[in-house]
Structures are given as structure tokens and as C-alpha cells.
Design a protein around this motif. Structure first.
Motif, mmCIF file in Angstrom:
data_model
loop_
_atom_site.group_PDB
_atom_site.id
_atom_site.type_symbol
_atom_site.label_atom_id
_atom_site.label_comp_id
_atom_site.label_asym_id
_atom_site.label_seq_id
_atom_site.Cartn_x
_atom_site.Cartn_y
_atom_site.Cartn_z
ATOM 1 N N VAL A 1 45.302 48.459 39.519
ATOM 2 C CA VAL A 1 44.514 47.376 38.927
ATOM 3 C C VAL A 1 43.436 46.932 39.916
ATOM 4 O O VAL A 1 43.746 46.500 41.028
ATOM 5 C CB VAL A 1 45.409 46.176 38.549
ATOM 6 N N VAL A 2 42.173 47.070 39.503
ATOM 7 C CA VAL A 2 41.050 46.600 40.307
ATOM 8 C C VAL A 2 40.691 45.192 39.845
ATOM 9 O O VAL A 2 40.494 44.951 38.657
ATOM 10 C CB VAL A 2 39.826 47.521 40.160
ATOM 11 N N VAL A 3 40.632 44.267 40.793
ATOM 12 C CA VAL A 3 40.372 42.868 40.477
ATOM 13 C C VAL A 3 39.164 42.385 41.280
ATOM 14 O O VAL A 3 39.101 42.584 42.493
ATOM 15 C CB VAL A 3 41.585 41.979 40.830
ATOM 16 N N PHE A 4 38.202 41.764 40.602
ATOM 17 C CA PHE A 4 37.086 41.139 41.296
ATOM 18 C C PHE A 4 37.404 39.662 41.498
ATOM 19 O O PHE A 4 37.764 38.958 40.546
ATOM 20 C CB PHE A 4 35.795 41.285 40.492
ATOM 21 N N VAL A 5 37.300 39.221 42.736
ATOM 22 C CA VAL A 5 37.528 37.814 43.072
ATOM 23 C C VAL A 5 36.289 37.272 43.785
ATOM 24 O O VAL A 5 35.423 38.029 44.214
ATOM 25 C CB VAL A 5 38.791 37.635 43.938
ATOM 26 N N SER A 6 36.239 35.954 43.923
ATOM 27 C CA SER A 6 35.015 35.318 44.402
ATOM 28 C C SER A 6 34.849 35.337 45.923
ATOM 29 O O SER A 6 33.736 35.171 46.420
ATOM 30 C CB SER A 6 34.958 33.870 43.912
#
Length: 222
Positions: A39-44
Motif C-alpha cells: 500500500v502506497v500512502v501519500f502523507v503531508s
């Protein structure tokens, strides 16, 4: 498996409004009982970028947490190396959640880069890879120790596969994915290469392996 997402997001504390992409073997027909969820997750921001392995409902979950900036930097490094797990996960995976179109744009751009292929080998890189194969072939011809020959053949198998992919500007990989990409790029040579390896290991006969490796290093198919 989709029902695991709320629990996955709570495990690492990222807001679900950020894009998530689910990739790897588990979202394809190639999945096995031991496939994990990539799972690739973009976070701030911090603590990203980081990678975390966890478990949910009997599945091993690999979380690849990136900021927009770190994702771009990782992809550039991976592209230069001609092997980009991130591009494959985002470009070929399933977009699960999105925010302001960021996920969709990332998926489309990753897919386009995958289609374009990795950068070509430089003249020096090509010569280095050919030299490695001819050096291994010399070792194989000169070997009188079957166990040594097996180890030489192991390295030769990988080197030939990587050269074929590089010459055809196909993405590199390791292990099972090297085999899969080689089959996609040149099925006949892949089958010949495996046959030659099996004959060497099982019968001590290096003839076919030598022929296939030599043809590959010369830019020809069997």
C-alpha cells in the motif's frame, strides 16, 4: 481486503483523505496465500518518508508512506537504476482513495513512465554487462567442480536476464519478478535460458546455457 483500509490507516495515523494505492502481486491474478498487501500512502510530512510492515486480518501489509516530494525523489532514483517498484505499484495498482485528483494524476503519470520504459544503457554500461557475461562463461568453461559451476550458473542466469531486459529497455527486477519480466520481454530466450540452467544443474551439461548466454551477450536471440 478493501475492508482492511480503515484499520490500516488508524495503525499509522495518517488521514484517509490522502491518496492510497494498492499494488503488488496481491491485487493481481498472480497472488498466492503468502502474498502481502503493498500500500502506497501519500502523507503531508514527517515522519514520512518511511516504510512499515504490519499485519491485518491475517495479511502482511507493507506500507510505503511518501510525501509528494519524497515520492518524486524515490522515483527518479529508481528510474536511474532501471527498477522502480514505486512506479509499478502506483501505475499498475488500484487507486483506493484520492484527494484533489492527486492520486489519479500520480497513477496516470506512473503508468506513462512505465510505458516509456527505463533509460537505455550507455555504451560503457553495455560493455560492462557483456564483459561480465563473457567472464562468467570463461569461468564456466574452465570449471571442473560441479558445485562451483552451479554457483557460476546462478550468477550467469541473472546477468543474462538483466542484460536482455536492459537491451530491450524493459524494467529490471529481482527474484520472481525478474523471471516474469523476462518472460514478457522474450519468452523463447527465457525458456531456453532456464532449460540450459536445468541441464547444467541436473546433468552437468553447460552447452545450452553457454549458447543462450553467448547469443544474449552478442545481442541475438536463440
Amino acid at each position: 481486503m478493501l475492508s482492511a483500509l480503515p484499520a490500516i490507516s488508524s495503525l499509522i495515523g495518517f488521514p484517509t483523505r490522502w491518496p492510497l494505492s494498492w499494488g503488488g502481486s496481491a491485487c493481481t491474478e498472480r497472488r498466492t496465500p503468502l502474498s502481502d498487501l503493498d500500500v502506497v500512502v501519500f502523507v503531508s510530512g514527517p515522519p514520512a518518508p518511511f516504510r512499515e510492515t504490519t499485519e491485518h486480518d491475517g495479511w502482511v501489509v507493507e506500507l510505503f508512506c511518501r510525501t509528494v516530494e519524497s515520492y518524486a525523489a524515490f522515483v527518479e532514483r529508481e528510474t536511474e537504476a532501471r527498477r522502480s517498484p514505486l512506479l509499478h505499484m502506483c501505475g499498475e495498482g488500484v487507486l483506493l482513495l484520492d484527494r484533489d485528483g492527486l492520486g489519479r494524476r500520480t497513477q496516470e503519470e506512473a503508468s506513462a513512465r512505465l510505458q516509456a520504459g527505463p533509460p537505455p544503457l550507455s555504451t560503457n554500461e553495455l560493455e560492462d554487462r557483456r564483459y561480465l557475461i563473457t567472464d562468467l562463461l570463461d569461468d564456466l568453461v574452465g570449471s571442473s567442480d560441479h558445485e562451483e559451476s552451479i554457483f557460476i550458473a546462478n550468477r550467469l542466469l541473472t546477468a543474462v536476464g538483466e542484460l536482455i531486459l536492459a537491451m530491450q529497455r524493459c524494467w529490471q527486477s529481482h527474484g520472481k519478478w525478474l523471471l516474469r519480466r523476462l518472460r514478457d520481454a522474450d519468452r523463447q530466450t527465457c525458456e531456453d535460458l532456464i532449460l540450459g540452467y536445468r541441464q547444467l544443474v541436473g546433468e552437468g551439461d553447460a552447452k545450452v546455457l553457454h549458447q543462450v548466454a553467448w547469443a544474449a551477450s552478442d545481442g541475438r536471440s536463440m
